[in-house]
Every structure is written in structure tokens, then in C-alpha cells.
Design a protein around this motif. Structure first.
Motif, PDB file in Angstrom:
ATOM      1  N   ARG A  30      14.163 -29.262 -55.510  1.00  0.00           N
ATOM      2  CA  ARG A  30      14.405 -28.574 -56.783  1.00  0.00           C
ATOM      3  C   ARG A  30      15.757 -27.878 -56.710  1.00  0.00           C
ATOM      4  O   ARG A  30      16.186 -27.439 -55.627  1.00  0.00           O
ATOM      5  CB  ARG A  30      13.339 -27.520 -57.080  1.00  0.00           C
ATOM      6  N   GLU A  31      16.395 -27.746 -57.865  1.00  0.00           N
ATOM      7  CA  GLU A  31      17.656 -27.015 -57.915  1.00  0.00           C
ATOM      8  C   GLU A  31      17.789 -26.351 -59.283  1.00  0.00           C
ATOM      9  O   GLU A  31      17.555 -26.984 -60.314  1.00  0.00           O
ATOM     10  CB  GLU A  31      18.845 -27.953 -57.673  1.00  0.00           C
ATOM     11  N   TRP A  32      18.132 -25.070 -59.265  1.00  0.00           N
ATOM     12  CA  TRP A  32      18.349 -24.321 -60.501  1.00  0.00           C
ATOM     13  C   TRP A  32      19.739 -23.707 -60.501  1.00  0.00           C
ATOM     14  O   TRP A  32      20.173 -23.144 -59.477  1.00  0.00           O
ATOM     15  CB  TRP A  32      17.339 -23.192 -60.646  1.00  0.00           C
ATOM     16  N   LEU A  33      20.430 -23.801 -61.611  1.00  0.00           N
ATOM     17  CA  LEU A  33      21.677 -23.088 -61.812  1.00  0.00           C
ATOM     18  C   LEU A  33      21.310 -21.714 -62.365  1.00  0.00           C
ATOM     19  O   LEU A  33      20.815 -21.586 -63.484  1.00  0.00           O
ATOM     20  CB  LEU A  33      22.570 -23.845 -62.792  1.00  0.00           C
ATOM     21  N   VAL A  34      21.525 -20.680 -61.560  1.00  0.00           N
ATOM     22  CA  VAL A  34      21.089 -19.332 -61.918  1.00  0.00           C
ATOM     23  C   VAL A  34      22.070 -18.660 -62.860  1.00  0.00           C
ATOM     24  O   VAL A  34      21.682 -18.052 -63.867  1.00  0.00           O
ATOM     25  CB  VAL A  34      20.896 -18.477 -60.645  1.00  0.00           C
ATOM     26  N   THR A  35      23.357 -18.761 -62.545  1.00  0.00           N
ATOM     27  CA  THR A  35      24.382 -18.168 -63.406  1.00  0.00           C
ATOM     28  C   THR A  35      25.723 -18.816 -63.097  1.00  0.00           C
ATOM     29  O   THR A  35      25.890 -19.456 -62.055  1.00  0.00           O
ATOM     30  CB  THR A  35      24.459 -16.638 -63.213  1.00  0.00           C
ATOM     31  N   TRP A  36      26.667 -18.641 -64.006  1.00  0.00           N
ATOM     32  CA  TRP A  36      27.971 -19.277 -63.832  1.00  0.00           C
ATOM     33  C   TRP A  36      29.017 -18.557 -64.682  1.00  0.00           C
ATOM     34  O   TRP A  36      28.697 -17.854 -65.646  1.00  0.00           O
ATOM     35  CB  TRP A  36      27.904 -20.742 -64.240  1.00  0.00           C
ATOM     36  N   LYS A  37      30.282 -18.746 -64.310  1.00  0.00           N
ATOM     37  CA  LYS A  37      31.396 -18.296 -65.132  1.00  0.00           C
ATOM     38  C   LYS A  37      32.637 -19.065 -64.705  1.00  0.00           C
ATOM     39  O   LYS A  37      32.703 -19.610 -63.595  1.00  0.00           O
ATOM     40  CB  LYS A  37      31.627 -16.788 -65.009  1.00  0.00           C
ATOM     41  N   VAL A  38      33.616 -19.118 -65.583  1.00  0.00           N
ATOM     42  CA  VAL A  38      34.861 -19.818 -65.306  1.00  0.00           C
ATOM     43  C   VAL A  38      36.002 -18.823 -65.379  1.00  0.00           C
ATOM     44  O   VAL A  38      36.124 -18.069 -66.354  1.00  0.00           O
ATOM     45  CB  VAL A  38      35.100 -20.969 -66.304  1.00  0.00           C
ATOM     46  N   GLY A  39      36.826 -18.785 -64.348  1.00  0.00           N
ATOM     47  CA  GLY A  39      37.957 -17.866 -64.328  1.00  0.00           C
ATOM     48  C   GLY A  39      38.946 -18.180 -65.440  1.00  0.00           C
ATOM     49  O   GLY A  39      39.307 -19.341 -65.642  1.00  0.00           O
ATOM     50  N   VAL A  40      39.393 -17.167 -66.140  1.00  0.00           N
ATOM     51  CA  VAL A  40      40.307 -17.362 -67.268  1.00  0.00           C
ATOM     52  C   VAL A  40      41.654 -17.880 -66.795  1.00  0.00           C
ATOM     53  O   VAL A  40      42.242 -18.782 -67.398  1.00  0.00           O
ATOM     54  CB  VAL A  40      40.488 -16.040 -68.037  1.00  0.00           C
ATOM     55  N   GLU A  41      42.145 -17.336 -65.695  1.00  0.00           N
ATOM     56  CA  GLU A  41      43.474 -17.709 -65.224  1.00  0.00           C
ATOM     57  C   GLU A  41      43.461 -18.886 -64.258  1.00  0.00           C
ATOM     58  O   GLU A  41      44.283 -19.803 -64.367  1.00  0.00           O
ATOM     59  CB  GLU A  41      44.144 -16.496 -64.571  1.00  0.00           C
ATOM     60  N   LEU A 105      23.877 -19.516 -80.864  1.00  0.00           N
ATOM     61  CA  LEU A 105      23.112 -20.252 -79.858  1.00  0.00           C
ATOM     62  C   LEU A 105      23.476 -19.730 -78.475  1.00  0.00           C
ATOM     63  O   LEU A 105      24.649 -19.656 -78.130  1.00  0.00           O
ATOM     64  CB  LEU A 105      23.422 -21.749 -79.956  1.00  0.00           C
ATOM     65  N   MET A 106      22.475 -19.363 -77.673  1.00  0.00           N
ATOM     66  CA  MET A 106      22.716 -18.833 -76.336  1.00  0.00           C
ATOM     67  C   MET A 106      21.845 -19.563 -75.320  1.00  0.00           C
ATOM     68  O   MET A 106      20.639 -19.747 -75.535  1.00  0.00           O
ATOM     69  CB  MET A 106      22.402 -17.337 -76.279  1.00  0.00           C
ATOM     70  N   VAL A 107      22.455 -19.982 -74.217  1.00  0.00           N
ATOM     71  CA  VAL A 107      21.718 -20.606 -73.123  1.00  0.00           C
ATOM     72  C   VAL A 107      21.015 -19.519 -72.316  1.00  0.00           C
ATOM     73  O   VAL A 107      21.597 -18.491 -71.980  1.00  0.00           O
ATOM     74  CB  VAL A 107      22.667 -21.405 -72.207  1.00  0.00           C
ATOM     75  N   VAL A 108      19.731 -19.749 -72.006  1.00  0.00           N
ATOM     76  CA  VAL A 108      18.948 -18.787 -71.233  1.00  0.00           C
ATOM     77  C   VAL A 108      18.755 -19.342 -69.825  1.00  0.00           C
ATOM     78  O   VAL A 108      18.029 -20.315 -69.639  1.00  0.00           O
ATOM     79  CB  VAL A 108      17.570 -18.547 -71.885  1.00  0.00           C
ATOM     80  N   PRO A 109      19.409 -18.765 -68.812  1.00  0.00           N
ATOM     81  CA  PRO A 109      19.216 -19.240 -67.438  1.00  0.00           C
ATOM     82  C   PRO A 109      17.785 -18.960 -66.979  1.00  0.00           C
ATOM     83  O   PRO A 109      17.111 -18.090 -67.548  1.00  0.00           O
ATOM     84  CB  PRO A 109      20.225 -18.400 -66.640  1.00  0.00           C
ATOM     85  N   PRO A 110      17.318 -19.681 -65.938  1.00  0.00           N
ATOM     86  CA  PRO A 110      18.061 -20.660 -65.150  1.00  0.00           C
ATOM     87  C   PRO A 110      18.058 -22.040 -65.798  1.00  0.00           C
ATOM     88  O   PRO A 110      17.218 -22.335 -66.652  1.00  0.00           O
ATOM     89  CB  PRO A 110      17.285 -20.680 -63.831  1.00  0.00           C
ATOM     90  N   VAL A 111      18.996 -22.870 -65.356  1.00  0.00           N
ATOM     91  CA  VAL A 111      19.096 -24.255 -65.809  1.00  0.00           C
ATOM     92  C   VAL A 111      18.529 -25.129 -64.697  1.00  0.00           C
ATOM     93  O   VAL A 111      18.993 -25.072 -63.558  1.00  0.00           O
ATOM     94  CB  VAL A 111      20.564 -24.628 -66.097  1.00  0.00           C
ATOM     95  N   ALA A 112      17.506 -25.911 -65.005  1.00  0.00           N
ATOM     96  CA  ALA A 112      16.810 -26.698 -63.984  1.00  0.00           C
ATOM     97  C   ALA A 112      17.407 -28.096 -63.885  1.00  0.00           C
ATOM     98  O   ALA A 112      17.477 -28.815 -64.889  1.00  0.00           O
ATOM     99  CB  ALA A 112      15.327 -26.788 -64.315  1.00  0.00           C
ATOM    100  N   TYR A 113      17.836 -28.473 -62.681  1.00  0.00           N
ATOM    101  CA  TYR A 113      18.328 -29.827 -62.419  1.00  0.00           C
ATOM    102  C   TYR A 113      17.198 -30.644 -61.822  1.00  0.00           C
ATOM    103  O   TYR A 113      16.496 -30.184 -60.917  1.00  0.00           O
ATOM    104  CB  TYR A 113      19.508 -29.798 -61.456  1.00  0.00           C
ATOM    105  N   ARG A 114      17.046 -31.860 -62.331  1.00  0.00           N
ATOM    106  CA  ARG A 114      16.021 -32.768 -61.856  1.00  0.00           C
ATOM    107  C   ARG A 114      16.641 -34.132 -61.557  1.00  0.00           C
ATOM    108  O   ARG A 114      17.729 -34.444 -62.062  1.00  0.00           O
ATOM    109  CB  ARG A 114      14.896 -32.900 -62.888  1.00  0.00           C
ATOM    110  N   PRO A 115      15.993 -34.959 -60.750  1.00  0.00           N
ATOM    111  CA  PRO A 115      16.574 -36.272 -60.422  1.00  0.00           C
ATOM    112  C   PRO A 115      16.828 -37.124 -61.665  1.00  0.00           C
ATOM    113  O   PRO A 115      16.335 -36.843 -62.753  1.00  0.00           O
ATOM    114  CB  PRO A 115      15.493 -36.906 -59.527  1.00  0.00           C
ATOM    115  N   ASN A 116      17.640 -38.154 -61.458  1.00  0.00           N
ATOM    116  CA  ASN A 116      17.959 -39.136 -62.497  1.00  0.00           C
ATOM    117  C   ASN A 116      18.740 -38.536 -63.663  1.00  0.00           C
ATOM    118  O   ASN A 116      18.606 -38.973 -64.806  1.00  0.00           O
ATOM    119  CB  ASN A 116      16.681 -39.813 -63.008  1.00  0.00           C
ATOM    120  N   GLY A 117      19.568 -37.535 -63.349  1.00  0.00           N
ATOM    121  CA  GLY A 117      20.484 -37.008 -64.353  1.00  0.00           C
ATOM    122  C   GLY A 117      19.866 -36.109 -65.391  1.00  0.00           C
ATOM    123  O   GLY A 117      20.473 -35.872 -66.444  1.00  0.00           O
TER     124      GLY A 117
END
Length: 218
Positions: A30-41, A105-117
Motif C-alpha cells: 500500500r502507498e498513500w501520498l500524505v501531503t505535498w507542495k511545490v517550491g515556487v522558486e 474544489l479541494m483535494v482531501v489527503p491522503p491520496v491512495a496509490y494502488r497497482p495498475n495505475g
């Protein structure tokens, strides 16, 4: 406030490397994306994953990802660990994040990754906006709505699908010893606490338990 449970499916050539690794290897359960951010610079994507699986093969595969700058692995328990990954943002990931940057629209973590894309997660907001999201998603990605409902999850829990009455039933069952091992309470005890018939209490418990099991394996 409405929520949508989405299933995103990536074609093989559009999957992130570690997502493909999940399909190709039995190392990740199992794999979950808990949180993320992208650096502005620096345009570096900072992502925190919670992973259940074999750490060594995971780390070996992660170290070969071309866009990866650095990472830290923190064991939590047997077969579970956090992976804090710093990697260069790709055109596809940027387009994906942009697609969900809708004002209503807001994404609510976590994001669950599962096999086969397959990627599963909830979004809160207006269902009609989802059509805008579909148009903005990169090629090779399809989105399906699994469920639409009222969002009333308690913060810090995965109770999205539980009604207030179902939560009351679970709380009553816990208090009455219905979930003790061995069991010391009965459905009748739960019904007495809820002020309803045993058949009604049993129905609340079964529906709540089914939702929780679905959450664990989503």
C-alpha cells in the motif's frame, strides 16, 4: 458540503516510476501520498508518502528515479515507513496539480496509490466543477466518480462515509464492550444506549463497519 470519491487511472506510460514499481513488484502493498507542495522558486516537488511494504526494494527503486533529487526514509513499524521525497516537478505532475486548482474544489489527503495505475482520493466541493477538471487532465489519465455524498468526516479520521448515527453506534459499541476481545457487550446493549431496536442497532453497526473496511482497503 458535498464530496466526490474519485478513481484516477493512469495509462502505463504516464505512471510515475514508483507507481509502476508497485504494479511490477510485490514489495509495496500500500502507498498513500500524505501531503505535498511545490517550491515556487526551485520548482521542486516535496512529497510525503506512507508506505506499507518492504523498505529495501522500495528504496533501491526510488534511488534510480531520474527526477528524484533526494529522499529520507523513516521506519514506523514492521513493513511500514514514511518516505519524504524531493524531486523535480514534471510537466505532467504540474498539469495534474493545476487541474485540481479549482476555487470550489479541494483535494482531501491522503491520496491512495494502488497497482495498475489507480489513484483514489476524495475531493470536496461542487460536483459540476469536475467537468472542468476532466478537460484539464493530461492525456493518458481517466477519472471516474465512485461516490458522491455529504462530507461530514471528523478531522484527523477516515470517517468520510459514516453518518452521525453510525458513529454513535460505533461509539456505543465500543463503550458497551461489543468490540472487546473476547466480546463483553451485545447488540442489545448497543440498542439500549442508542434508544432503538436491536435490529436497527445491528444495521447501523454493519453499515459503519463496511465503510471502515472499505477505507482500509481503498
Amino acid at each position: 458540503m458535498r464530496y466526490l470519491r474519485l478513481e484516477i487511472r493512469y495509462a502505463s506510460e504516464y505512471q510515475r516510476p514508483m507507481h509502476r514499481f508497485m504494479t511490477e513488484s510485490e514489495a509495496i502493498k500500500r502507498e498513500w501520498l500524505v501531503t505535498w507542495k511545490v517550491g515556487v522558486e526551485d520548482k521542486i516537488a516535496y512529497t510525503l508518502f506512507y508506505v506499507v511494504g518492504d523498505r529495501e526494494p522500495y528504496e533501491s527503486a526510488l534511488s534510480t528515479v531520474e527526477a528524484m533529487e533526494s529522499y529520507d526514509i523513516t521506519p514506523v513499524r514492521d513493513e511500514a515507513f514514511y518516505a519524504f521525497v524531493r524531486g523535480r516537478e514534471t510537466d505532467q505532475s504540474r498539469q495534474f496539480y493545476t487541474a485540481f486548482e479549482q476555487p470550489t474544489l479541494m483535494v482531501v489527503p491522503p491520496v491512495a496509490y494502488r497497482p495498475n495505475g489507480i489513484v483514489l482520493f476524495d475531493v470536496v466541493g461542487e460536483p459540476a466543477v469536475l467537468e472542468d477538471v476532466r478537460r484539464e487532465l493530461p492525456d493518458g489519465i481517466t477519472v471516474n466518480v465512485r461516490k458522491v455524498g455529504e462530507y461530514d468526516a471528523s478531522p484527523g479520521t477516515f470517517e468520510t462515509d459514516l453518518t452521525s448515527r453510525q458513529r454513535e453506534a460505533l461509539a456505543a459499541g465500543r463503550e458497551a464492550g461489543y468490540y472487546d476481545v473476547p466480546r463483553t457487550g451485545s447488540v442489545e446493549d448497543v440498542a439500549k444506549e442508542l434508544g432503538c431496536a436491536p435490529s436497527t442497532a445491528s444495521n447501523h453497526l454493519r453499515k459503519a463497519e463496511a465503510q471502515l473496511v472499505e477505507r482500509v482497503f481503498r
